[in-house]
Every structure is written in C-alpha cells, then in structure tokens.
Design a protein around this motif. Sequence first.
Motif, short mmCIF file in Angstrom:
data_model
loop_
_atom_site.label_atom_id
_atom_site.label_comp_id
_atom_site.label_asym_id
_atom_site.label_seq_id
_atom_site.Cartn_x
_atom_site.Cartn_y
_atom_site.Cartn_z
N THR A 22 0.85 -1.19 0.00
CA THR A 22 0.00 0.00 0.00
C THR A 22 0.88 1.24 0.00
O THR A 22 2.08 1.18 0.32
N ASP A 23 0.27 2.38 -0.32
CA ASP A 23 1.02 3.64 -0.28
C ASP A 23 1.59 3.88 1.11
O ASP A 23 2.72 4.34 1.26
N ALA A 24 0.81 3.57 2.15
CA ALA A 24 1.28 3.77 3.53
C ALA A 24 2.47 2.86 3.85
O ALA A 24 3.43 3.31 4.49
N GLN A 25 2.42 1.61 3.41
CA GLN A 25 3.53 0.70 3.65
C GLN A 25 4.79 1.16 2.92
O GLN A 25 5.90 1.09 3.46
N ILE A 26 4.61 1.64 1.70
CA ILE A 26 5.75 2.12 0.91
C ILE A 26 6.34 3.36 1.57
O ILE A 26 7.56 3.49 1.70
N ALA A 27 5.49 4.27 2.00
CA ALA A 27 5.96 5.50 2.65
C ALA A 27 6.74 5.18 3.92
O ALA A 27 7.78 5.80 4.20
N GLU A 28 6.25 4.22 4.67
CA GLU A 28 6.94 3.83 5.91
C GLU A 28 8.34 3.30 5.61
O GLU A 28 9.29 3.61 6.32
N ARG A 29 8.46 2.54 4.56
CA ARG A 29 9.75 1.92 4.21
C ARG A 29 10.70 2.89 3.50
O ARG A 29 11.89 2.94 3.80
N LEU A 30 10.17 3.67 2.56
CA LEU A 30 11.03 4.52 1.73
C LEU A 30 11.08 5.97 2.19
O LEU A 30 11.92 6.73 1.72
N GLY A 31 10.17 6.36 3.06
CA GLY A 31 10.12 7.74 3.53
C GLY A 31 9.05 8.53 2.80
O GLY A 31 8.57 8.13 1.73
N GLY A 32 8.65 9.61 3.40
CA GLY A 32 7.59 10.43 2.84
C GLY A 32 6.25 10.06 3.45
O GLY A 32 6.17 9.30 4.42
N THR A 33 5.20 10.59 2.86
CA THR A 33 3.85 10.31 3.34
C THR A 33 3.13 9.44 2.32
O THR A 33 3.55 9.34 1.16
N ALA A 34 2.04 8.84 2.77
CA ALA A 34 1.24 8.02 1.85
C ALA A 34 0.73 8.87 0.68
O ALA A 34 0.67 8.40 -0.45
N SER A 35 0.40 10.11 0.96
CA SER A 35 -0.08 11.01 -0.10
C SER A 35 1.01 11.26 -1.14
O SER A 35 0.76 11.23 -2.35
N GLN A 36 2.24 11.48 -0.67
CA GLN A 36 3.35 11.70 -1.59
C GLN A 36 3.61 10.45 -2.43
O GLN A 36 3.84 10.54 -3.64
N VAL A 37 3.56 9.29 -1.80
CA VAL A 37 3.76 8.04 -2.52
C VAL A 37 2.66 7.85 -3.56
O VAL A 37 2.91 7.43 -4.68
N GLY A 38 1.43 8.19 -3.20
CA GLY A 38 0.33 8.09 -4.15
C GLY A 38 0.55 8.96 -5.39
O GLY A 38 0.27 8.53 -6.51
N GLN A 39 1.06 10.16 -5.16
CA GLN A 39 1.36 11.05 -6.29
C GLN A 39 2.49 10.48 -7.14
O GLN A 39 2.44 10.51 -8.38
N GLN A 40 3.52 9.96 -6.48
CA GLN A 40 4.65 9.36 -7.21
C GLN A 40 4.18 8.13 -7.99
O GLN A 40 4.60 7.91 -9.13
N ARG A 41 3.31 7.33 -7.38
CA ARG A 41 2.76 6.15 -8.04
C ARG A 41 2.02 6.55 -9.31
O ARG A 41 2.23 5.96 -10.39
N ALA A 42 1.17 7.56 -9.20
CA ALA A 42 0.38 8.00 -10.36
C ALA A 42 1.29 8.49 -11.48
O ALA A 42 1.08 8.14 -12.65
#
Length: 73
Positions: A22-42
């Motif tokens: 999930t975005d939250a799991q990725i953010a926890e591991r790589l840094g940043g927030t779930a919202s930032q990861v979601g934007q990067q994913r998109a």
Amino acid sequence: MSELPLSPREKQLLRRLAAEKTDAQIAERLGGTASQVGQQRARLLAKLGVSSPDEIADAAERLASWRTYRGVT
C-alpha cells in the motif's frame, strides 16, 4: 509500455507496487507520506503507460531489476 530509464526511487517504488504494498507501507519503508507516494505512483504508472497489476508486475520484472535480491519490504 514505455522503456524509459527509471530513477533508483522509481525502481524501488515499482518493485513495491508489484509486491502489492500500500502507499502507507511504501511511505513507511522509503520515507515520505502516503499522499506523496500516491502522487509518485500516479506519475510513474502514467510514465510507463501501465495500470493493471499484471502490467505493473511485468514492468517491475523488466525495468526494476536488482543485482542482489533480498525481498521487498
């Protein structure tokens, strides 16, 4: 599907998306927030022109290889 070169961060993100993190799991591991990861994913998926889980897994296999595999966390 595009063959554009990926940055190290994009490769990390793509591998984790292929592992269905999930975005939250990725953010926890790589840094940043779930919202930032979601934007990067998109942005990454648009760059690659992929959307389905199968396409994401295929792209990760082809474009985000690593020399030593220790699993995706």
